[in-house]
Design a protein around this motif. Structure first.
Motif, PDB file in Angstrom:
ATOM      1  N   ARG A 227       0.809  -1.222   0.000  1.00 35.27           N
ATOM      2  CA  ARG A 227       0.000   0.000   0.000  1.00 35.27           C
ATOM      3  C   ARG A 227       0.842   1.272   0.000  1.00 35.27           C
ATOM      4  N   LEU A 228       2.160   1.146  -0.003  1.00 35.29           N
ATOM      5  CA  LEU A 228       3.022   2.334   0.009  1.00 35.29           C
ATOM      6  C   LEU A 228       3.168   2.848  -1.428  1.00 35.29           C
ATOM      7  N   LEU A 229       2.407   3.890  -1.754  1.00 38.05           N
ATOM      8  CA  LEU A 229       2.362   4.357  -3.142  1.00 38.05           C
ATOM      9  C   LEU A 229       3.225   5.587  -3.393  1.00 38.05           C
ATOM     10  N   ALA A 230       3.536   6.334  -2.357  1.00 37.90           N
ATOM     11  CA  ALA A 230       4.345   7.545  -2.552  1.00 37.90           C
ATOM     12  C   ALA A 230       5.035   7.909  -1.244  1.00 37.90           C
ATOM     13  N   TYR A 231       6.177   8.593  -1.369  1.00 37.19           N
ATOM     14  CA  TYR A 231       6.977   8.966  -0.206  1.00 37.19           C
ATOM     15  C   TYR A 231       7.441  10.412  -0.383  1.00 37.19           C
ATOM     16  N   HIS A 232       6.986  11.295   0.516  1.00 36.92           N
ATOM     17  CA  HIS A 232       7.288  12.726   0.408  1.00 36.92           C
ATOM     18  C   HIS A 232       8.283  13.136   1.490  1.00 36.92           C
ATOM     19  N   VAL A 233       9.289  13.889   1.104  1.00 38.13           N
ATOM     20  CA  VAL A 233      10.300  14.314   2.086  1.00 38.13           C
ATOM     21  C   VAL A 233      10.482  15.836   2.111  1.00 38.13           C
ATOM     22  N   CYS A 234      10.819  16.314   3.289  1.00 38.71           N
ATOM     23  CA  CYS A 234      11.256  17.684   3.543  1.00 38.71           C
ATOM     24  C   CYS A 234      11.880  17.614   4.927  1.00 38.71           C
ATOM     25  N   ASP A 235      11.650  18.586   5.809  1.00 44.06           N
ATOM     26  CA  ASP A 235      12.122  18.450   7.191  1.00 44.06           C
ATOM     27  C   ASP A 235      11.236  19.280   8.103  1.00 44.06           C
ATOM     28  N   TRP A 236      11.277  18.939   9.396  1.00 44.07           N
ATOM     29  CA  TRP A 236      10.479  19.654  10.407  1.00 44.07           C
ATOM     30  C   TRP A 236      11.400  20.608  11.147  1.00 44.07           C
ATOM     31  N   LEU A 237      11.128  21.908  10.981  1.00 42.26           N
ATOM     32  CA  LEU A 237      11.992  22.917  11.578  1.00 42.26           C
ATOM     33  C   LEU A 237      11.608  23.175  13.032  1.00 42.26           C
ATOM     34  N   TYR A 272      10.221   6.679  -5.838  1.00 41.89           N
ATOM     35  CA  TYR A 272      10.925   7.950  -5.671  1.00 41.89           C
ATOM     36  C   TYR A 272      10.790   8.473  -4.248  1.00 41.89           C
ATOM     37  N   SER A 273      11.758   9.286  -3.836  1.00 44.60           N
ATOM     38  CA  SER A 273      11.479  10.153  -2.699  1.00 44.60           C
ATOM     39  C   SER A 273      11.237  11.546  -3.284  1.00 44.60           C
ATOM     40  N   GLU A 274      10.053  12.014  -2.984  1.00 38.93           N
ATOM     41  CA  GLU A 274       9.544  13.236  -3.614  1.00 38.93           C
ATOM     42  C   GLU A 274       9.743  14.418  -2.676  1.00 38.93           C
ATOM     43  N   VAL A 275      10.505  15.392  -3.133  1.00 37.22           N
ATOM     44  CA  VAL A 275      10.790  16.562  -2.301  1.00 37.22           C
ATOM     45  C   VAL A 275       9.617  17.540  -2.393  1.00 37.22           C
ATOM     46  N   GLU A 276       9.028  17.823  -1.235  1.00 35.57           N
ATOM     47  CA  GLU A 276       7.845  18.695  -1.204  1.00 35.57           C
ATOM     48  C   GLU A 276       8.030  19.736  -0.098  1.00 35.57           C
ATOM     49  N   ILE A 277       8.373  20.943  -0.490  1.00 39.84           N
ATOM     50  CA  ILE A 277       8.680  21.986   0.487  1.00 39.84           C
ATOM     51  C   ILE A 277       7.811  23.224   0.219  1.00 39.84           C
ATOM     52  N   PHE A 278       6.938  23.533   1.183  1.00 38.12           N
ATOM     53  CA  PHE A 278       6.199  24.802   1.145  1.00 38.12           C
ATOM     54  C   PHE A 278       6.909  25.728   2.120  1.00 38.12           C
ATOM     55  N   SER A 279       7.467  26.811   1.627  1.00 37.01           N
ATOM     56  CA  SER A 279       8.307  27.634   2.498  1.00 37.01           C
ATOM     57  C   SER A 279       8.159  29.108   2.158  1.00 37.01           C
ATOM     58  N   GLU A 280       7.190  29.718   2.797  1.00 33.76           N
ATOM     59  CA  GLU A 280       6.833  31.104   2.493  1.00 33.76           C
ATOM     60  C   GLU A 280       8.003  32.069   2.725  1.00 33.76           C
ATOM     61  N   THR A 281       8.733  31.867   3.808  1.00 31.42           N
ATOM     62  CA  THR A 281       9.722  32.895   4.164  1.00 31.42           C
ATOM     63  C   THR A 281      11.152  32.529   3.766  1.00 31.42           C
ATOM     64  N   ILE A 296      18.872  18.625  -4.820  1.00 32.36           N
ATOM     65  CA  ILE A 296      19.691  17.526  -5.333  1.00 32.36           C
ATOM     66  C   ILE A 296      20.827  17.198  -4.368  1.00 32.36           C
ATOM     67  N   GLU A 297      21.500  18.238  -3.892  1.00 30.73           N
ATOM     68  CA  GLU A 297      22.649  18.030  -2.993  1.00 30.73           C
ATOM     69  C   GLU A 297      22.181  17.368  -1.697  1.00 30.73           C
ATOM     70  N   ARG A 298      21.083  17.855  -1.127  1.00 27.35           N
ATOM     71  CA  ARG A 298      20.599  17.279   0.141  1.00 27.35           C
ATOM     72  C   ARG A 298      20.053  15.864  -0.049  1.00 27.35           C
ATOM     73  N   HIS A 299      19.429  15.650  -1.197  1.00 29.98           N
ATOM     74  CA  HIS A 299      18.902  14.311  -1.473  1.00 29.98           C
ATOM     75  C   HIS A 299      20.030  13.289  -1.449  1.00 29.98           C
ATOM     76  N   CYS A 300      21.152  13.645  -2.018  1.00 26.32           N
ATOM     77  CA  CYS A 300      22.301  12.741  -2.025  1.00 26.32           C
ATOM     78  C   CYS A 300      22.876  12.568  -0.617  1.00 26.32           C
ATOM     79  N   ARG A 301      22.868  13.620   0.169  1.00 28.18           N
ATOM     80  CA  ARG A 301      23.571  13.603   1.449  1.00 28.18           C
ATOM     81  C   ARG A 301      22.720  13.129   2.615  1.00 28.18           C
ATOM     82  N   VAL A 302      21.490  13.559   2.717  1.00 35.55           N
ATOM     83  CA  VAL A 302      20.741  13.275   3.964  1.00 35.55           C
ATOM     84  C   VAL A 302      19.465  12.463   3.791  1.00 35.55           C
ATOM     85  N   VAL A 303      18.967  12.295   2.538  1.00 33.40           N
ATOM     86  CA  VAL A 303      17.722  11.526   2.371  1.00 33.40           C
ATOM     87  C   VAL A 303      18.030  10.034   2.337  1.00 33.40           C
TER      88      VAL A 303
END
Ligand code: ZN
Length: 303
Positions: A227-237, A272-281, A296-303
């Motif tokens: 049932r795992l159809l998608a994987y979204h990544v960002c970070d919790w500040l 895929y790991s899908e990068v999804e970042i909403f970042s107003e400021t 791209i750089e962070r995906h290689c290093r920390v994802v």
């Protein structure tokens, strides 16, 4: 676990990440230029350029979709509103087919009117019942045209306005109820097939959940299909300053990304790991080129 450190082969871009900088056609070109192989676009971004034109551009660039955002918002003040929601979800499925998406992501909705500050009712169990019925009805059509639906549980801070499904366990309970395993379907095929109804796991919404590892394992080892159809990544500040639009770049917050991806992969996820970042400021204010290069750089290093 797959090695992401050498290239960004499994990076997908959720196109909301640069929605303030560029229109979707430009985003696709910029992704193609950087060898990003997949995107997950939003309906309004597609409509702004034109569905057929985007479909053609995707074919020309060879860029695939990792999902389509989004359907859902099933609860409504009255029957006419609920019917309109079903029709809109049908249109979303048709668009997802045209774009050859692997799934339509569902943000299911909650108290109708709450998003604009005027809830028509306050009974969240009623909203959950309407979500149940809405997904059941939408699933019938989705099955006819072979478009999997991916329920995205949202962080409980969004339970009033955007989604009354707030944990992975709750999403999987609903999947099991509406899409039960057929007799004879064994675990042997579990990782090879996607299912009609599954989940989009967004670490921003679920990273805190004490049952996360257990429920990811449950999603993958479903007796029917994965049932795992998608994987979204960002970070919790820390601190988070806005409930919707203050997501962090991977590596800038507190989420143990590699640990969660390991759970996903142990459960059979190979997408895929899908990068999804909403970042107003922050990220919405930077040049789009810088945002993509950083992803791209962070995906290689920390994802
Ligand atoms: Zn998401």
């Amino acid at each position: 676990m797959r090695d992401f450190s050498q290239d960004h082969h499994w990076l997908s871009l959720n196109t909301a990440t640069v929605r303030k900088q560029w229109s979707l056609d430009r985003i696709i070109d910029e992704c193609a230029r950087r060898g990003i192989r997949a995107i997950s676009p939003w309906r309004d971004q597609v409509a702004a350029v034109g569905l057929e034109s985007i479909a053609r551009q995707l074919r020309d660039t060879g860029i695939a979709l990792s999902g389509y955002c989004r359907g859902g918002f099933f609860p409504a003040a009255d029957a006419a509103g609920r019917q309109e929601a079903l029709l809109d979800n049908r249109r979303a499925i048709d668009e997802a087919k045209t774009l050859n998406a692997p799934c339509l992501v569902l943000v299911v909705g909650s108290l109708p009117g709450a998003l604009s500050g005027q809830p028509h009712y306050t009974d969240i169990s009623r909203a959950r019942a309407e979500v149940h019925d809405g997904i059941a009805a939408t699933l019938e059509y989705a099955r006819q045209v072979n478009m999997p639906l991916a329920i995205e549980p949202l962080h409980p801070m969004q339970a009033a306005e955007r989604a009354c499904i707030n944990t992975l366990e709750q999403a999987l309970d609903l999947c099991d109820e509406l899409d039960p395993p057929a007799p004879g379907e064994g675990a042997a095929t579990a990782h090879e097939q996607s299912c009609d109804l599954g989940v989009a796991l967004d670490i921003y919404h679920v990273w805190w959940d004490p049952k996360l590892a257990q429920q990811i394992s449950r999603a993958g080892n479903n007796p029917k299909k994965n049932r795992l159809l998608a994987y979204h990544v960002c970070d919790w500040l820390t601190p988070t300053r806005d409930l919707l639009n203050d997501r962090g770049m991977m590596g800038d917050g507190v989420v143990e990304l590699k640990k969660i991806r390991a759970w996903m992969e142990q459960a059979g996820y190979r997408g895929y790991s899908e990068v999804e970042i909403f970042s107003e400021t922050n990220w919405w204010r930077r040049p789009g080129e810088e945002v993509l290069d950083t992803c791209i750089e962070r995906h290689c290093r920390v994802v």
